[in-house]
Design a protein around this motif. Sequence first.
Motif, PDB file in Angstrom:
ATOM      1  N   ALA A  94       1.014  -1.023  -0.049  1.00  0.00           N
ATOM      2  CA  ALA A  94      -0.057   0.162   0.008  1.00  0.00           C
ATOM      3  C   ALA A  94       0.889   1.273   0.045  1.00  0.00           C
ATOM      4  O   ALA A  94       1.982   1.526   0.828  1.00  0.00           O
ATOM      5  CB  ALA A  94      -0.759   0.039   1.149  1.00  0.00           C
ATOM      6  N   PRO A  95       0.714   2.209  -0.813  1.00  0.00           N
ATOM      7  CA  PRO A  95       1.341   3.447  -0.748  1.00  0.00           C
ATOM      8  C   PRO A  95       1.315   4.038   0.638  1.00  0.00           C
ATOM      9  O   PRO A  95       0.182   4.326   1.182  1.00  0.00           O
ATOM     10  CB  PRO A  95       0.609   4.338  -1.945  1.00  0.00           C
ATOM     11  CG  PRO A  95      -0.089   3.366  -2.904  1.00  0.00           C
ATOM     12  CD  PRO A  95      -0.387   2.160  -2.013  1.00  0.00           C
ATOM     13  N   SER A  96       2.445   4.667   1.092  1.00  0.00           N
ATOM     14  CA  SER A  96       2.697   5.127   2.506  1.00  0.00           C
ATOM     15  C   SER A  96       2.233   4.109   3.527  1.00  0.00           C
ATOM     16  O   SER A  96       1.959   4.520   4.576  1.00  0.00           O
ATOM     17  CB  SER A  96       1.758   6.429   2.598  1.00  0.00           C
ATOM     18  OG  SER A  96       2.020   7.483   1.629  1.00  0.00           O
ATOM     19  N   LEU A  97       2.298   2.884   3.169  1.00  0.00           N
ATOM     20  CA  LEU A  97       1.680   1.966   4.138  1.00  0.00           C
ATOM     21  C   LEU A  97       0.505   2.023   4.763  1.00  0.00           C
ATOM     22  O   LEU A  97       0.147   1.590   5.883  1.00  0.00           O
ATOM     23  CB  LEU A  97       2.805   1.835   5.124  1.00  0.00           C
ATOM     24  CG  LEU A  97       4.267   1.635   4.795  1.00  0.00           C
ATOM     25  CD1 LEU A  97       5.170   1.391   5.814  1.00  0.00           C
ATOM     26  CD2 LEU A  97       4.454   0.365   3.651  1.00  0.00           C
ATOM     27  N   MET A  98      -0.360   2.874   4.085  1.00  0.00           N
ATOM     28  CA  MET A  98      -1.655   2.961   4.663  1.00  0.00           C
ATOM     29  C   MET A  98      -2.699   1.756   4.280  1.00  0.00           C
ATOM     30  O   MET A  98      -3.072   1.593   2.902  1.00  0.00           O
ATOM     31  CB  MET A  98      -2.520   4.499   4.051  1.00  0.00           C
ATOM     32  CG  MET A  98      -1.743   5.513   4.796  1.00  0.00           C
ATOM     33  SD  MET A  98      -2.416   6.978   4.465  1.00  0.00           S
ATOM     34  CE  MET A  98      -2.090   7.413   2.666  1.00  0.00           C
ATOM     35  N   ARG A  99      -3.001   0.915   5.253  1.00  0.00           N
ATOM     36  CA  ARG A  99      -3.790  -0.010   5.024  1.00  0.00           C
ATOM     37  C   ARG A  99      -4.797  -0.137   6.060  1.00  0.00           C
ATOM     38  O   ARG A  99      -4.770   0.243   7.193  1.00  0.00           O
ATOM     39  CB  ARG A  99      -2.858  -1.373   4.921  1.00  0.00           C
ATOM     40  CG  ARG A  99      -2.291  -1.805   6.458  1.00  0.00           C
ATOM     41  CD  ARG A  99      -1.269  -0.998   6.730  1.00  0.00           C
ATOM     42  NE  ARG A  99      -1.045  -1.123   8.350  1.00  0.00           N
ATOM     43  CZ  ARG A  99      -0.034  -0.545   8.806  1.00  0.00           C
ATOM     44  NH1 ARG A  99       0.718   0.418   8.063  1.00  0.00           N
ATOM     45  NH2 ARG A  99       0.189  -0.674  10.148  1.00  0.00           N
ATOM     46  N   THR A 100      -6.043  -0.761   5.678  1.00  0.00           N
ATOM     47  CA  THR A 100      -7.110  -0.911   6.564  1.00  0.00           C
ATOM     48  C   THR A 100      -7.491  -2.414   6.351  1.00  0.00           C
ATOM     49  O   THR A 100      -7.249  -3.108   5.622  1.00  0.00           O
ATOM     50  CB  THR A 100      -8.443  -0.084   5.924  1.00  0.00           C
ATOM     51  OG1 THR A 100      -8.785  -0.264   4.722  1.00  0.00           O
ATOM     52  CG2 THR A 100      -8.206   1.411   6.061  1.00  0.00           C
ATOM     53  N   GLU A 101      -8.356  -2.841   7.339  1.00  0.00           N
ATOM     54  CA  GLU A 101      -8.779  -4.241   7.276  1.00  0.00           C
ATOM     55  C   GLU A 101      -9.724  -4.596   6.049  1.00  0.00           C
ATOM     56  O   GLU A 101      -9.681  -5.397   5.387  1.00  0.00           O
ATOM     57  CB  GLU A 101      -9.765  -4.544   8.460  1.00  0.00           C
ATOM     58  CG  GLU A 101     -10.220  -6.093   8.464  1.00  0.00           C
ATOM     59  CD  GLU A 101     -10.895  -6.449   9.853  1.00  0.00           C
ATOM     60  OE1 GLU A 101     -11.273  -7.384  10.257  1.00  0.00           O
ATOM     61  OE2 GLU A 101     -11.119  -5.399  10.619  1.00  0.00           O
ATOM     62  N   ALA A 102     -10.576  -3.583   5.427  1.00  0.00           N
ATOM     63  CA  ALA A 102     -11.154  -3.681   4.303  1.00  0.00           C
ATOM     64  C   ALA A 102     -10.343  -3.868   3.051  1.00  0.00           C
ATOM     65  O   ALA A 102     -10.620  -4.626   2.202  1.00  0.00           O
ATOM     66  CB  ALA A 102     -12.222  -2.484   4.074  1.00  0.00           C
ATOM     67  N   LEU A 103      -9.442  -3.100   3.124  1.00  0.00           N
ATOM     68  CA  LEU A 103      -8.374  -3.289   1.939  1.00  0.00           C
ATOM     69  C   LEU A 103      -7.769  -4.453   2.096  1.00  0.00           C
ATOM     70  O   LEU A 103      -7.801  -5.255   0.757  1.00  0.00           O
ATOM     71  CB  LEU A 103      -7.454  -2.053   2.050  1.00  0.00           C
ATOM     72  CG  LEU A 103      -6.189  -2.217   1.040  1.00  0.00           C
ATOM     73  CD1 LEU A 103      -6.726  -2.123  -0.342  1.00  0.00           C
ATOM     74  CD2 LEU A 103      -4.985  -1.179   1.470  1.00  0.00           C
ATOM     75  N   ILE A 104      -7.242  -4.937   2.908  1.00  0.00           N
ATOM     76  CA  ILE A 104      -6.457  -6.269   3.027  1.00  0.00           C
ATOM     77  C   ILE A 104      -7.696  -7.453   2.865  1.00  0.00           C
ATOM     78  O   ILE A 104      -7.380  -8.345   2.060  1.00  0.00           O
ATOM     79  CB  ILE A 104      -6.047  -6.597   4.508  1.00  0.00           C
ATOM     80  CG1 ILE A 104      -4.995  -5.580   4.946  1.00  0.00           C
ATOM     81  CG2 ILE A 104      -5.528  -8.161   4.739  1.00  0.00           C
ATOM     82  CD1 ILE A 104      -3.903  -5.855   4.144  1.00  0.00           C
ATOM     83  N   GLN A 105      -8.728  -7.262   3.014  1.00  0.00           N
ATOM     84  CA  GLN A 105      -9.979  -8.390   2.600  1.00  0.00           C
ATOM     85  C   GLN A 105      -9.938  -8.384   1.081  1.00  0.00           C
ATOM     86  O   GLN A 105     -10.228  -9.383   0.595  1.00  0.00           O
ATOM     87  CB  GLN A 105     -11.080  -8.005   3.316  1.00  0.00           C
ATOM     88  CG  GLN A 105     -11.356  -8.583   4.743  1.00  0.00           C
ATOM     89  CD  GLN A 105     -12.613  -7.902   5.404  1.00  0.00           C
ATOM     90  OE1 GLN A 105     -13.295  -7.203   4.875  1.00  0.00           O
ATOM     91  NE2 GLN A 105     -12.650  -8.459   6.593  1.00  0.00           N
ATOM     92  N   ASP A 106      -9.930  -7.299   0.409  1.00  0.00           N
ATOM     93  CA  ASP A 106     -10.116  -7.033  -0.868  1.00  0.00           C
ATOM     94  C   ASP A 106      -8.887  -7.714  -1.542  1.00  0.00           C
ATOM     95  O   ASP A 106      -8.803  -8.282  -2.662  1.00  0.00           O
ATOM     96  CB  ASP A 106     -10.217  -5.743  -1.487  1.00  0.00           C
ATOM     97  CG  ASP A 106     -11.755  -4.970  -1.165  1.00  0.00           C
ATOM     98  OD1 ASP A 106     -12.439  -6.031  -0.693  1.00  0.00           O
ATOM     99  OD2 ASP A 106     -11.480  -3.867  -1.250  1.00  0.00           O
TER     100      ASP A 106
END
Length: 292
Positions: free
Chosen positions: A235-247
């Motif tokens: 992820a750019p700038s290491l910005m990750r969320t649970e929803a993103l990881i699920q996708d």
Amino acid sequence: MTAETLVDTVLDSALLPDPAAWATDARAKLPSGLARLVADGAFRNPDAETSAYAIQCAQDLRMRSAYVRAAPTATKLPVSYRSVPGPLRRLIGKAIGRVQRRRESKWAEFPGWPLDLSADLAADLAGAVNANLDRPTPVIVSHDIDSDEGLENLVSMFLPMEEEVGARSANYVVPFAWALDHGLIRETLDRGHEIGVHGYDHSGRTPFAGADERAERVNRGHDFGVGYGAVGYRAPSLMRTEALIQDLTPLYLYDSSIPTSGGPFPVPNNGCASARPWRIHDKLWELPLSLP
């Protein structure tokens, strides 16, 4: 499992099983119950219940600060931070760094800075035999390619240095931020280096977008990566969320967006307190950044 209060713990070799001996005299932040068991010497010869508790603590520690839960200010600006000239960005970054160094106790409560291996310690307290203890530690060299200049420098400067010592790197390319030189990307791949996907356009929108927009961005990035055999995402700038990881989970073999110890970047108190590969919810492999 309810998140327990973390206790700052200094490890005594007399209290550690052999697989955890590497942590002697190191500092770790352990759940209060686990810290008490360590102090009582319970892990010199742990029973099955004690070992299972340590393994559960390791899992909880990895996930405790794994996600960025709110969008940083930079993602809410009317223009992308990348529109600011590079020299000015670096000057601003240094100024912020000087201020942040005086506030470390606030932005590095957990994981600690610059390195926190609390989750790895908890796993090793369980006493399992680690077949890799006597082997060299593997190192992954990676580059985030978020500009045409970065891609040119990668091919002309960095790849020759890596190849000279027999190394190959993982290179995460932003697919929709600038006109890509596919010839250079293909050359990187043909020389034995890995191509991964670095988000969508580096604007910071994807992790915090609505479900439909996020899915479109993730899928388009994946479509780009398929052409280069990409199996990894960062992820750019290491910005990750649970929803993103699920996708990401059905599309990639691994993610590499979670630092061991993130410090203040991209938000305070983020990271997984582990330098080892691990699976998120027993599905997607996570390769943490131990030196972001």
